[in-house]
Write a protein that holds these residues in place. Structure first.
Motif: not given
Ligand code: F6R
Length: 357
Positions: A154-171
């Motif tokens: 079950a993916s947990t920390k990777a999901y959170v990391a994906q969202i953080a990296v997407l936020a960062l790239a968008a920002y």
């Protein structure tokens, strides 16, 4: 390697504040500002539309990424499930950029799309946790998640990391395009890391909720509106995967168009309330299901919480709430699986990376 932890999943959930802090460090430029590789930034700025391709939990992160690119950078985004996109391609824009989100970098469904897209000659970016993985090698560009190895199925920390990296790239893209963003993402992510820690430090509350709502439940619903809806999808997937309880994530307002028929006496309904703009609407939806006998569990963000909410999570920037609101859902699933004596790290019928189509 899991040390004193009984399960990798618990260890990996606990690592989430550290993962956020590592991502901040990894993407910090010499001037202390968040930055991404210049070529990737150019590719993002040149695109007239982003196509996010992913499977499972990674596609749920993609749905949140869409909000970030559209709301911060003003770039339209489509999110597609890999296994469908490969065989039923939509009309494409003139200058698309394809973004593959994949923890493992090995998912066959996503890779077959990458192969087709490369044949068509379009630019590609892989967001992955595994440097040197197949999808990383085969795409034009890679952004790394820096989450460390994820072992639990079950993916947990990777999901959170994906969202953080997407936020960062968008920002970073938004700033490069001269958008006037009224917040400092670095600071806001640091607040998120602390918020996640607060939830992790009160695990016993989540264990109680799991026992109270899910020990003998046959099914469960996760509802939310706006960005909370996408987190609901992930909450339901986590619960299904490791506890085998049938679960559905739903947009709060859509329930009454059919699915509400499934609500019975005692049906658990987890409702996320993190978005002030729709807080009243989702609370209204909770009343609708409660009137039909549901056992509602409201998880609200501090500042828009009310008396009677079962859990109040720390306040963070309204775009970043998924990073925090998913954590109680992960923990509730974990404890539900334990209460039901399921093999948390190796659920039946599942493999960590799905290398067949
Ligand atoms: C859910 C889960 C799966 C994966 C999916 C994609 O906990 O682990 O849904 O998210 O198989 O895997 P990756 O991200 O490796 O492409």
């Amino acid at each position: 390697e899991k040390g004193t932890y009984p399960h990798y999943m618990l260890k990996e959930m606990d690592e989430q504040p550290t993962v956020i802090r590592k991502i901040i460090q990894a993407y910090e430029g010499d001037n202390g500002e968040l930055t991404i590789d210049a070529e990737i930034l150019e590719a993002l700025r040149a695109a007239d539309r982003l196509y996010i391709i992913a499977a499972g939990t990674s596609s749920h992160a993609g749905l949140i990424g869409k909000q970030y690119f559209e709301k911060m950078a003003g770039i339209p985004v489509e999110v597609h499930i890999s296994s469908e996109f490969g065989y039923n391609m939509p009309l494409l824009s003139e200058k698309p950029l394809f973004i593959f989100i994949t923890q493992s970098g090995e998912t066959a469904d996503s890779r077959q799309v990458l192969v087709k897209i490369k044949e068509l000659g379009y630019p590609t970016l892989t967001i992955t946790n595994v440097p040197g993985s197949t999808l990383s090698r085969e795409a034009d560009h890679t952004l790394l998640l820096h989450a460390g190895p994820e072992i639990a199925v079950a993916s947990t920390k990777a999901y959170v990391a994906q969202i953080a990296v997407l936020a960062l790239a968008a920002y970073v893209t938004a700033r490069a395009n001269g958008k006037d963003l009224e917040f400092d993402l670095k600071q806001e992510l640091a607040i998120v890391a602390n918020g996640i820690q607060t939830i992790i430090d009160s695990k016993d509350v989540l264990e109680d909720i799991a026992e109270d709502y899910l020990k003998i439940a046959r099914n469960a619903f996760f509802i939310g509106r706006n960005i909370d809806f996408y987190v609901s999808l992930e909450g339901a997937l986590k619960l299904k995967e490791i506890s085998y309880i049938q679960a559905e994530g739903f947009a709060g307002g859509e329930l009454k168009h059919g699915t509400i028929a499934l609500i019975e006496e005692g049906t658990p309904v987890f409702a996320l309330v993190t978005q002030a703009s729709v807080a009243l609407n989702i609370r209204g939806n909770v009343k609708e299901v409660a009137a039909r006998g549901a056992h509602p569990c409201i998880i609200a963000m501090a500042g828009i919480d009310e008396d009677g909410d079962r859990l109040v999570i720390p306040h963070v920037h309204e775009l970043l709430t998924p990073l925090v609101s998913v954590v109680p859902l992960q923990l509730i699933s974990y404890y539900a699986a334990l209460h039901r004596r399921c093999d948390v790290d190796k659920p039946r019928n599942l493999a960590k990376s799905v290398t067949v189509e």
